[in-house]
Each structure stands twice: as C-alpha cells, then as structure tokens.
Write an enzyme that holds these catalytic residues in place. Sequence first.
Site, PDB file in Angstrom:
ATOM      1  N   CYS A  55     -40.365  17.030  42.197  1.00 50.92           N
ATOM      2  CA  CYS A  55     -40.090  17.820  43.382  1.00 50.92           C
ATOM      3  C   CYS A  55     -41.471  17.617  44.280  1.00 50.92           C
ATOM      4  O   CYS A  55     -42.694  17.940  43.855  1.00 50.92           O
ATOM      5  CB  CYS A  55     -39.943  19.296  43.213  1.00 50.92           C
ATOM      6  SG  CYS A  55     -39.994  20.413  44.462  1.00 50.92           S
TER       7      CYS A  55
ATOM      8  N   ASN B  94       0.564  19.909  40.794  1.00 53.90           N
ATOM      9  CA  ASN B  94       0.152  19.401  39.606  1.00 53.90           C
ATOM     10  C   ASN B  94       0.995  18.563  38.743  1.00 53.90           C
ATOM     11  O   ASN B  94       2.374  18.616  39.017  1.00 53.90           O
ATOM     12  CB  ASN B  94      -0.423  20.630  38.836  1.00 53.90           C
ATOM     13  CG  ASN B  94      -1.503  20.031  37.835  1.00 53.90           C
ATOM     14  OD1 ASN B  94      -2.466  19.590  38.341  1.00 53.90           O
ATOM     15  ND2 ASN B  94      -1.287  20.408  36.535  1.00 53.90           N
TER      16      ASN B  94
ATOM     17  N   HIS C 239     -18.675  23.905  41.383  1.00 57.02           N
ATOM     18  CA  HIS C 239     -19.618  23.431  40.229  1.00 57.02           C
ATOM     19  C   HIS C 239     -20.726  22.470  41.066  1.00 57.02           C
ATOM     20  O   HIS C 239     -21.443  21.814  40.264  1.00 57.02           O
ATOM     21  CB  HIS C 239     -18.606  22.558  39.353  1.00 57.02           C
ATOM     22  CG  HIS C 239     -17.607  23.558  38.711  1.00 57.02           C
ATOM     23  ND1 HIS C 239     -16.627  23.114  38.079  1.00 57.02           N
ATOM     24  CD2 HIS C 239     -17.489  24.704  38.575  1.00 57.02           C
ATOM     25  CE1 HIS C 239     -15.810  24.000  37.539  1.00 57.02           C
ATOM     26  NE2 HIS C 239     -16.483  25.150  37.693  1.00 57.02           N
TER      27      HIS C 239
ATOM     28  N   GLY D 201      -3.788  20.011  41.595  1.00 55.72           N
ATOM     29  CA  GLY D 201      -4.591  19.120  40.602  1.00 55.72           C
ATOM     30  C   GLY D 201      -5.544  19.755  39.873  1.00 55.72           C
ATOM     31  O   GLY D 201      -6.577  19.267  39.245  1.00 55.72           O
TER      32      GLY D 201
ATOM     33  N   CYS E  19     -34.721  20.716  42.851  1.00 56.19           N
ATOM     34  CA  CYS E  19     -35.700  20.729  41.903  1.00 56.19           C
ATOM     35  C   CYS E  19     -35.361  21.750  40.962  1.00 56.19           C
ATOM     36  O   CYS E  19     -34.498  22.684  41.168  1.00 56.19           O
ATOM     37  CB  CYS E  19     -36.933  21.462  42.456  1.00 56.19           C
ATOM     38  SG  CYS E  19     -38.265  21.981  41.463  1.00 56.19           S
TER      39      CYS E  19
ATOM     40  N   ARG F 289     -23.482   8.201  36.845  1.00 55.41           N
ATOM     41  CA  ARG F 289     -22.027   8.850  37.474  1.00 55.41           C
ATOM     42  C   ARG F 289     -22.059   8.829  38.962  1.00 55.41           C
ATOM     43  O   ARG F 289     -21.189   8.334  39.614  1.00 55.41           O
ATOM     44  CB  ARG F 289     -22.011  10.211  37.173  1.00 55.41           C
ATOM     45  CG  ARG F 289     -21.626  10.326  35.584  1.00 55.41           C
ATOM     46  CD  ARG F 289     -21.204  11.810  35.024  1.00 55.41           C
ATOM     47  NE  ARG F 289     -20.211  12.316  35.703  1.00 55.41           N
ATOM     48  CZ  ARG F 289     -19.923  13.429  36.009  1.00 55.41           C
ATOM     49  NH1 ARG F 289     -20.620  14.442  35.454  1.00 55.41           N
ATOM     50  NH2 ARG F 289     -18.778  14.072  36.690  1.00 55.41           N
TER      51      ARG F 289
ATOM     52  N   GLU G 139       1.522  18.383  35.607  1.00 54.05           N
ATOM     53  CA  GLU G 139       2.387  19.231  34.712  1.00 54.05           C
ATOM     54  C   GLU G 139       2.368  20.706  35.011  1.00 54.05           C
ATOM     55  O   GLU G 139       1.644  21.140  35.661  1.00 54.05           O
ATOM     56  CB  GLU G 139       1.772  18.789  33.306  1.00 54.05           C
ATOM     57  CG  GLU G 139       0.144  18.787  32.946  1.00 54.05           C
ATOM     58  CD  GLU G 139      -0.312  17.577  32.563  1.00 54.05           C
ATOM     59  OE1 GLU G 139      -1.399  17.759  32.197  1.00 54.05           O
ATOM     60  OE2 GLU G 139       0.231  16.400  32.830  1.00 54.05           O
TER      61      GLU G 139
END
Length: 249
Positions: free
Chosen positions: A152, A218, A124, A192, A132, A75, A220
């Site tokens: 680490c 947004n 998040h 969003g 670590c 990612r 929707e």
Amino acid sequence: MSIGPVTFPEELVALLRKAPKLAVLTGAGVSQESGLRTFREAQTGLWAQHRPEDLASPEAFQRDPKLVWDWYAWRREALKGVRPNPGHYALVETAKHVARFTIITQNVDGLHQMAGNENVLELHGSIRRVRCADCRTLANTWDDDAESVPGCLECGGLLRPDVVWFGEALPRDQLEAAVEAARSCDIFFSIGTSGVVQPAASLAFAAHNRGALVVEINAEPTPLTSKADYVFHGKSGEILPHLVEAIWG
Ligand SMILES: [Zn+2]
C-alpha cells in the site's frame, strides 16, 4: 418453459410496465452465461490442490499472502476476455424505463458495470479492485506479476483483492442498501442464483414479505421457487431480452 418465442403472462408485463421500483438480485448463473467460471470451476491445474478457504480467507492471506494474491491475479487474467451477455444488457435497458432500479449482485466480476449499469450493489466485492489489507485504501494500479505482494502506498500494508472472503462480513453499506431496496421495491427479480447463500437469499423473502411481486429466473428450482409469483426456468441471457421486448419493445 421453452425459449423462442417466449411468452409472458399479460399480467406480469402490465405490472412491470408500471412498476416504479425494481430490485434485482443476480448470482453466479448470470456470470456463467458469459463463460466465466465459478470459484470452484476456476480451481484447475495447480489450484485444484488447494481448499477454497486456503485461497480466500484472512487466515490464508496471513499464512501465505503470495499464494492468495496469485490466485486472484490468475482470476483477473481469466476475466480479461469475458464480456457481458444479453442478460446483462437487458438489465441496462430495464434501468432506462424504471424510476428506481437497483441491482444487487453476488458476483465479483464487475460485468454489470461493464455492460453499463450504475447503482450496482456488490455484496461480495469485486476482484477488479485491490485494497490495502490494513488501512483499506484502494489501489489505483498494481503489478499482478510482482515477485511479492505489492504494498500500500499509504501505509505499506499488503494489498489484497477487495472481495469478501470466507469468514468475513459483507460490506455493511452494500448490505444495508440491498435490504432497503428489497424491502421497498414493487417487483423483485432473483436471477441466476441458487438461493442458498445467505444473507443474499433472504432478500427475495424480505421483498415477498413486504408485498413485492417476486420473479425468479434460474436454470433449476431453488428454495425460493415455491414462494415466487412467476418462475422462468432457463438462461437469463435468453429470457430477459424477450421480457424487455415484451414490456417496452
Ligand atoms: Zn494501507
């Protein structure tokens, strides 16, 4: 509403022009406009066979740290070509005109900071950071292509992405600052975001209950839509630049 030229209620423009405190919550929609795929959209090829919680939970990391590490390395690689979009930059411009401006994001891609915003609360975490799993020390460098999960330098524990996994609590300092910003702002933007992931979704309601004006942008309708004072359906990358132009242009 249709885009171009976008018109905004005079009242909203006037209120924004003199509002000293703004708080903005952004979600996946803002990142998607930069071409970034969501967690589930990124689960293509070999990754599609795994359940999300088998790639992003403390149990999964304990069971198969290399699998989880590789998922995030993949990612991070996908993030390399991704750039902020005009919506991100409109928020940078907004910050210049407002006495107190807080961005609260559910996104883990760091695009707000890349665009130039400071004071970004990451509910998040960020996949751009690695820490670590044991002592939480952040790592400055690491090898995404290592044969095994890097360790680490402080304690030898395994490194992991500095994100919030399924089953994990949100970072307390970020959440508390977000709640404080929501409860004390004059105007709250929800941009969003589907408005269903808690506790982020409750922030707009907290702002509303404290008397803040709530603006939703947004693609929707969401559970917030009926409570919002102003609602714009469309892309934030198209609406926000027009709004900034209408207010401070
Ligand atoms: Zn450590």
